[in-house]
Scaffold this active site. Structure first.
Site, PDB file in Angstrom:
ATOM      1  N   TYR A  16       3.364  -3.084  17.816  1.00  0.00           N
ATOM      2  CA  TYR A  16       4.094  -3.949  16.872  1.00  0.00           C
ATOM      3  C   TYR A  16       4.263  -5.341  17.476  1.00  0.00           C
ATOM      4  O   TYR A  16       3.918  -6.350  16.856  1.00  0.00           O
ATOM      5  CB  TYR A  16       5.453  -3.322  16.577  1.00  0.00           C
ATOM      6  CG  TYR A  16       6.278  -4.055  15.538  1.00  0.00           C
ATOM      7  CD1 TYR A  16       5.888  -4.074  14.206  1.00  0.00           C
ATOM      8  CD2 TYR A  16       7.459  -4.695  15.897  1.00  0.00           C
ATOM      9  CE1 TYR A  16       6.658  -4.728  13.249  1.00  0.00           C
ATOM     10  CE2 TYR A  16       8.229  -5.344  14.947  1.00  0.00           C
ATOM     11  CZ  TYR A  16       7.831  -5.363  13.628  1.00  0.00           C
ATOM     12  OH  TYR A  16       8.597  -6.001  12.685  1.00  0.00           O
TER      13      TYR A  16
ATOM     14  N   LYS B  17       2.469  -8.838  16.139  1.00  0.00           N
ATOM     15  CA  LYS B  17       3.264  -9.967  15.646  1.00  0.00           C
ATOM     16  C   LYS B  17       3.008 -11.216  16.489  1.00  0.00           C
ATOM     17  O   LYS B  17       3.042 -12.338  15.969  1.00  0.00           O
ATOM     18  CB  LYS B  17       4.750  -9.602  15.668  1.00  0.00           C
ATOM     19  CG  LYS B  17       5.124  -8.525  14.643  1.00  0.00           C
ATOM     20  CD  LYS B  17       5.016  -9.039  13.212  1.00  0.00           C
ATOM     21  CE  LYS B  17       5.581  -8.070  12.197  1.00  0.00           C
ATOM     22  NZ  LYS B  17       5.449  -8.557  10.821  1.00  0.00           N
TER      23      LYS B  17
ATOM     24  N   ASN C 209       0.834  -1.214   0.000  1.00  0.00           N
ATOM     25  CA  ASN C 209       0.000   0.000   0.000  1.00  0.00           C
ATOM     26  C   ASN C 209       0.866   1.260   0.000  1.00  0.00           C
ATOM     27  O   ASN C 209       0.344   2.369   0.040  1.00  0.00           O
ATOM     28  CB  ASN C 209      -0.968   0.012   1.190  1.00  0.00           C
ATOM     29  CG  ASN C 209      -0.245   0.124   2.524  1.00  0.00           C
ATOM     30  OD1 ASN C 209       0.982   0.103   2.571  1.00  0.00           O
ATOM     31  ND2 ASN C 209      -0.994   0.259   3.596  1.00  0.00           N
TER      32      ASN C 209
END
Ligand code: UDP
Length: 313
Positions: free
Chosen positions: A146, A150, A33
């Site tokens: 983050y 994950k 993107n």
């Protein structure tokens, strides 16, 4: 001809993976993107018949016509300043994005490899980090967006494997460097190179005694390639165990660039910055016959050649 989908194709790792799979004779569909990736990284692939590019955000439903053999999910902001700036997108690409790609893999009966990270170990209490270590992560700290995305990604990937019998792979990537890193991504290595070339202060956070272990990108790509072709489903660390303090790392870059105006400039340590990080790669050695081949002297020299081109002194 094998057909491979690489998400995050315009990013640092994604673009190197596209190159590798094209070299292996695959048809590569790159998807990005362009939130943190750059078309410059894949400019050279647009004339290649084996390559096509979809400008798409994988947090939205993903459709790819035709069959797929492999999916490599590498889309995500990946540097601390990026995920601090884009916390929601970071959470979404790791969770919703991964869900969409797992669904696509199921539909296409494709094997899927998920890019996980040493960040799942957080600020580790075990050193070096083995795959069996569960980690020490602050879910609500600035890095939590983050780290937890994950960790969720690993959980949903294993759930698809167990529940749907999906053919999955999980790589836990440690700090990686090389050409095509974004100059302003805020990470130590691009920051230090840019500052050294421009003759500015190298911003060492804290006293610089925190450690990292830096892997050259070609080694990482080789490890990922071997893992994809293996039959091992649980997470595998891929990284270079050669550990160095951030201060010593800054000094190495200072010496390499040799700009007399550059100097060390200490700045405050970010919240929840991991103290130490070093992969235990016994599993990758045993399973994949893999270990890093490029040491820091060689890797930094190659990386310097790139930064000299892209940083305006
Ligand atoms: N770091 C630094 N100066 C910078 C950027 C980062 O001293 O300009 C430190 C950072 O605090 C961390 C280490 O270098 O301890 C590696 O940071 P990076 O953002 O490269 O990766 P990560 O923290 O995700 O391993």
């Amino acid at each position: 001809m094998k057909r491979v989908l690489v998400t995050g194709a315009a990013g640092f790792l994604g673009s190197h993976l596209c190159d590798r799979f094209i070299r292996e004779g695959c048809h590569v569909i790159g998807m990005d993107n362009l939130l943190t990736g750059s078309l410059r990284n894949i400019d050279h692939l647009f004339g290649v018949e084996q390559f096509e590019f979809y400008h798409h955000d994988v947090t939205k439903f993903v459709h790819v016509p035709g069959h797929l053999d492999y999916i490599l999910h590498f889309a995500s902001p990946a540097s601390p300043i990026d995920y601090l700036r884009m916390p929601i997108q970071t959470l979404k690409v790791g969770s919703l994005g991964t869900h969409h790609l797992l669904g696509l893999a199921k539909e296409k009966k494709a094997r899927i490899l998920i890019a996980s990270t040493s960040e799942v170990y957080g600020d580790p209490l075990e050193h070096p980090q083995k795959e069996t270590y569960w980690g020490h992560v602050n879910p609500i700290g600035p890095r939590g967006v983050y780290d937890e995305a994950k960790r969720f990604q690993e959980a949903i990937t294993m759930a698809y494997h167990h529940y749907h019998g999906l053919d999955t792979r999980i790589v836990r990537i440690f700090n990686t460097y090389g050409p095509r890193m974004r100059v302003d991504d805020g990470r130590a290595l691009p920051a230090f190179f840019a500052q050294a070339i421009r003759g500015e202060g190298l911003t060492v956070f804290g006293d610089g005694s925190q450690t990292r272990s830096f892997c050259y990108v070609d080694d990482l790509v080789e490890g990922i390639y071997r893992l994809l072709l293996s039959d091992y489903v649980l997470p595998v660390n891929i990284g270079n165990p050669s550990e160095i303090s951030i201060l010593a790392f800054a000094e190495e870059i200072l010496r390499l660039v040799g700009n007399p105006q550059a100097y060390i400039d200490y700045k405050p340590l970010p919240v929840d910055d991991p103290r130490q990080r070093q992969p235990d790669i016994s599993l990758a050695r045993e399973l994949l016959g893999w270990e890093p081949k490029v040491d820091r002297v060689e890797g930094l020299a190659k990386t310097y050649a790139y930064f000299r081109e892209v940083v305006r002194a």
